[in-house]
Design a protein around this motif. Structure first.
Motif, PDB file in Angstrom:
ATOM      1  N   LEU A 213      -6.986 -10.316   9.109  1.00 48.16           N
ATOM      2  CA  LEU A 213      -7.484  -8.976   8.800  1.00 48.16           C
ATOM      3  C   LEU A 213      -6.564  -7.943   9.450  1.00 48.16           C
ATOM      4  O   LEU A 213      -6.706  -7.607  10.618  1.00 48.16           O
ATOM      5  CB  LEU A 213      -8.924  -8.815   9.294  1.00 48.16           C
ATOM      6  N   SER A 214      -5.639  -7.450   8.675  1.00 48.66           N
ATOM      7  CA  SER A 214      -4.663  -6.483   9.178  1.00 48.66           C
ATOM      8  C   SER A 214      -5.333  -5.249   9.774  1.00 48.66           C
ATOM      9  O   SER A 214      -4.906  -4.720  10.805  1.00 48.66           O
ATOM     10  CB  SER A 214      -3.718  -6.070   8.039  1.00 48.66           C
ATOM     11  N   THR A 215      -6.391  -4.772   9.116  1.00 47.18           N
ATOM     12  CA  THR A 215      -7.090  -3.564   9.574  1.00 47.18           C
ATOM     13  C   THR A 215      -7.677  -3.749  10.963  1.00 47.18           C
ATOM     14  O   THR A 215      -7.625  -2.840  11.799  1.00 47.18           O
ATOM     15  CB  THR A 215      -8.203  -3.186   8.575  1.00 47.18           C
ATOM     16  N   ALA A 216      -8.249  -4.911  11.232  1.00 44.14           N
ATOM     17  CA  ALA A 216      -8.846  -5.172  12.544  1.00 44.14           C
ATOM     18  C   ALA A 216      -7.773  -5.136  13.642  1.00 44.14           C
ATOM     19  O   ALA A 216      -7.974  -4.536  14.704  1.00 44.14           O
ATOM     20  CB  ALA A 216      -9.558  -6.514  12.548  1.00 44.14           C
ATOM     21  N   TRP A 217      -6.641  -5.769  13.386  1.00 46.17           N
ATOM     22  CA  TRP A 217      -5.545  -5.759  14.365  1.00 46.17           C
ATOM     23  C   TRP A 217      -5.017  -4.334  14.572  1.00 46.17           C
ATOM     24  O   TRP A 217      -4.740  -3.926  15.708  1.00 46.17           O
ATOM     25  CB  TRP A 217      -4.411  -6.672  13.902  1.00 46.17           C
ATOM     26  N   PHE A 218      -4.879  -3.589  13.475  1.00 43.97           N
ATOM     27  CA  PHE A 218      -4.383  -2.216  13.553  1.00 43.97           C
ATOM     28  C   PHE A 218      -5.323  -1.339  14.387  1.00 43.97           C
ATOM     29  O   PHE A 218      -4.900  -0.624  15.297  1.00 43.97           O
ATOM     30  CB  PHE A 218      -4.235  -1.651  12.143  1.00 43.97           C
TER      31      PHE A 218
ATOM     32  N   ALA B 161       1.306  -5.829  20.712  1.00 43.82           N
ATOM     33  CA  ALA B 161       1.005  -7.169  20.198  1.00 43.82           C
ATOM     34  C   ALA B 161       0.048  -7.108  19.015  1.00 43.82           C
ATOM     35  O   ALA B 161       0.204  -7.848  18.030  1.00 43.82           O
ATOM     36  CB  ALA B 161       0.409  -8.025  21.316  1.00 43.82           C
ATOM     37  N   SER B 162      -0.925  -6.199  19.073  1.00 43.34           N
ATOM     38  CA  SER B 162      -1.869  -6.042  17.959  1.00 43.34           C
ATOM     39  C   SER B 162      -1.185  -5.467  16.725  1.00 43.34           C
ATOM     40  O   SER B 162      -1.434  -5.914  15.596  1.00 43.34           O
ATOM     41  CB  SER B 162      -3.041  -5.144  18.376  1.00 43.34           C
ATOM     42  N   TYR B 163      -0.321  -4.461  16.921  1.00 41.17           N
ATOM     43  CA  TYR B 163       0.418  -3.902  15.774  1.00 41.17           C
ATOM     44  C   TYR B 163       1.312  -4.962  15.141  1.00 41.17           C
ATOM     45  O   TYR B 163       1.440  -5.021  13.914  1.00 41.17           O
ATOM     46  CB  TYR B 163       1.247  -2.695  16.203  1.00 41.17           C
ATOM     47  N   ASP B 164       1.923  -5.796  15.967  1.00 41.19           N
ATOM     48  CA  ASP B 164       2.783  -6.862  15.432  1.00 41.19           C
ATOM     49  C   ASP B 164       1.972  -7.839  14.576  1.00 41.19           C
ATOM     50  O   ASP B 164       2.452  -8.311  13.538  1.00 41.19           O
ATOM     51  CB  ASP B 164       3.470  -7.609  16.580  1.00 41.19           C
ATOM     52  N   LYS B 165       0.741  -8.127  15.007  1.00 39.32           N
ATOM     53  CA  LYS B 165      -0.138  -9.000  14.217  1.00 39.32           C
ATOM     54  C   LYS B 165      -0.461  -8.350  12.877  1.00 39.32           C
ATOM     55  O   LYS B 165      -0.440  -9.004  11.827  1.00 39.32           O
ATOM     56  CB  LYS B 165      -1.436  -9.262  14.991  1.00 39.32           C
ATOM     57  N   SER B 166      -0.775  -7.048  12.916  1.00 36.37           N
ATOM     58  CA  SER B 166      -1.102  -6.315  11.690  1.00 36.37           C
ATOM     59  C   SER B 166       0.071  -6.327  10.718  1.00 36.37           C
ATOM     60  O   SER B 166      -0.095  -6.580   9.513  1.00 36.37           O
ATOM     61  CB  SER B 166      -1.490  -4.866  12.040  1.00 36.37           C
ATOM     62  N   ILE B 167       1.264  -6.083  11.248  1.00 35.76           N
ATOM     63  CA  ILE B 167       2.471  -6.024  10.409  1.00 35.76           C
ATOM     64  C   ILE B 167       2.848  -7.400   9.866  1.00 35.76           C
ATOM     65  O   ILE B 167       3.312  -7.520   8.726  1.00 35.76           O
ATOM     66  CB  ILE B 167       3.636  -5.405  11.210  1.00 35.76           C
ATOM     67  N   ALA B 168       2.615  -8.447  10.646  1.00 33.18           N
ATOM     68  CA  ALA B 168       2.906  -9.806  10.172  1.00 33.18           C
ATOM     69  C   ALA B 168       2.072 -10.141   8.938  1.00 33.18           C
ATOM     70  O   ALA B 168       2.523 -10.856   8.033  1.00 33.18           O
ATOM     71  CB  ALA B 168       2.636 -10.812  11.290  1.00 33.18           C
TER      72      ALA B 168
ATOM     73  N   PRO C  25       3.240  -6.381   5.902  1.00 30.09           N
ATOM     74  CA  PRO C  25       4.535  -5.812   6.317  1.00 30.09           C
ATOM     75  C   PRO C  25       4.779  -4.381   5.837  1.00 30.09           C
ATOM     76  O   PRO C  25       5.578  -3.665   6.432  1.00 30.09           O
ATOM     77  CB  PRO C  25       5.563  -6.770   5.699  1.00 30.09           C
ATOM     78  N   ASP C  26       4.119  -3.975   4.767  1.00 32.25           N
ATOM     79  CA  ASP C  26       4.317  -2.625   4.224  1.00 32.25           C
ATOM     80  C   ASP C  26       3.287  -1.620   4.746  1.00 32.25           C
ATOM     81  O   ASP C  26       3.116  -0.545   4.166  1.00 32.25           O
ATOM     82  CB  ASP C  26       4.271  -2.656   2.690  1.00 32.25           C
ATOM     83  N   LYS C  27       2.623  -1.955   5.834  1.00 37.36           N
ATOM     84  CA  LYS C  27       1.614  -1.050   6.412  1.00 37.36           C
ATOM     85  C   LYS C  27       2.348   0.002   7.253  1.00 37.36           C
ATOM     86  O   LYS C  27       2.586  -0.176   8.441  1.00 37.36           O
ATOM     87  CB  LYS C  27       0.622  -1.843   7.261  1.00 37.36           C
ATOM     88  N   GLU C  28       2.689   1.108   6.623  1.00 38.71           N
ATOM     89  CA  GLU C  28       3.534   2.115   7.279  1.00 38.71           C
ATOM     90  C   GLU C  28       2.890   2.672   8.542  1.00 38.71           C
ATOM     91  O   GLU C  28       3.571   2.926   9.546  1.00 38.71           O
ATOM     92  CB  GLU C  28       3.856   3.261   6.320  1.00 38.71           C
ATOM     93  N   GLU C  29       1.554   2.849   8.530  1.00 40.87           N
ATOM     94  CA  GLU C  29       0.885   3.413   9.709  1.00 40.87           C
ATOM     95  C   GLU C  29       0.991   2.488  10.923  1.00 40.87           C
ATOM     96  O   GLU C  29       1.045   2.956  12.062  1.00 40.87           O
ATOM     97  CB  GLU C  29      -0.578   3.742   9.389  1.00 40.87           C
ATOM     98  N   ALA C  30       1.042   1.175  10.670  1.00 38.77           N
ATOM     99  CA  ALA C  30       1.209   0.233  11.783  1.00 38.77           C
ATOM    100  C   ALA C  30       2.620   0.338  12.365  1.00 38.77           C
ATOM    101  O   ALA C  30       2.805   0.264  13.585  1.00 38.77           O
ATOM    102  CB  ALA C  30       0.922  -1.194  11.313  1.00 38.77           C
TER     103      ALA C  30
END
Length: 256
Positions: free
Chosen positions: A129-134, A151-158, A161-166
């Protein structure tokens, strides 16, 4: 520097509709008269139908409560929203979206550790869940726990990958850790995704200004101001990140 805010999940009814369709199919498939040897099978079928009906009713109840909680969240009634998300989670403890939105309400109330726990519960259920990590990263950044936030932003981006806000908020965390080269690289990733995102240029300008790199700072600030003139002229006038540029005539001219 300016961050992106938290994201939330909206209600979708697809699960409920699927369950109700299945019930309808089974109900219409039952015959009115059956031979004696089919009674046992019929009893099992009826039991299954009853179970599906119960599950569908529970799903409807959960969906209704989740919508209600989201409406309360949108109306800024955060305590009531949390109470309603708790009702959802008492019935469906594995509803990750409810844990996320509950975390968002807790964040607004500055109950940050509880919010982090709520996001942690979401990613335990679904680690992708990218949103939860973000959102978790945003709370940690707010607490100035930048290494954990990163570390949380890196999880979200993994995951996305196109989550610009992260990428943007990751850049801010890196800048706060004085890792300016990496911060700028993170902003560049965000710009590659969305070249018209003014916030990215502004934060990139801040990162250059903090390194006393006037030329690059002014170039990126100019790009932000071109996209949103009033907003970034006002911000830059009071932003301490630009202290090193205050006496630079190019900076002064840009803000006039």
């Amino acid at each position: 520097m300016r961050m992106y805010d938290i994201c939330r999940y909206k209600m979708t009814d697809s699960g409920s509709f699927a369950a109700l369709s299945l019930i309808a199919l089974l109900t219409f498939g039952c015959s009115n008269v059956a031979p004696a040897y089919e009674y046992t099978n019929q009893a099992v079928q009826e039991s299954n139908v009853a179970q599906l009906l119960t599950e569908a009713q529970t799903t409807q109840q959960v969906d209704g409560l989740f919508r209600q909680a989201n409406s309360l969240l949108d109306a800024h009634s955060y305590k009531n929203a949390i109470e309603t998300y708790d009702k959802v989670l008492k019935i469906r403890p594995n509803k990750a979206e409810a844990w996320i939105n509950r975390g968002n309400a807790l964040t607004v109330l500055q109950r940050n550790e509880d919010a982090i726990t709520s996001y942690d519960n979401a990613v335990k259920i679904n680690p992708r869940l990218s949103t939860a990590w973000f959102n978790r990263g945003n709370v940690l950044s707010g607490l100035k726990r930048y290494t954990e936030a990163l570390a949380s932003y890196d999880k979200s981006i993994a995951i996305e990958p196109d989550k610009e806000e992260a990428w943007i908020n990751r850049g801010i965390a890196l800048a706060k850790l004085n890792r300016y080269t990496e911060a700028i690289a993170s902003y560049d990733k965000a710009i590659a995704i969305n070249p018209k995102k003014h916030l990215t240029y502004y934060n990139k300008a801040c990162a250059y200004a903090l390194q006393n790199k006037h030329e690059e700072a002014i170039k990126n600030l100019q790009a932000a101001i071109k996209l949103q003139p009033a907003k970034y002229k006002t911000l830059a006038k009071s932003d301490t990140d630009f202290t090193a540029l205050r006496q630079d005539k190019r900076f002064q001219d840009l803000l006039n």
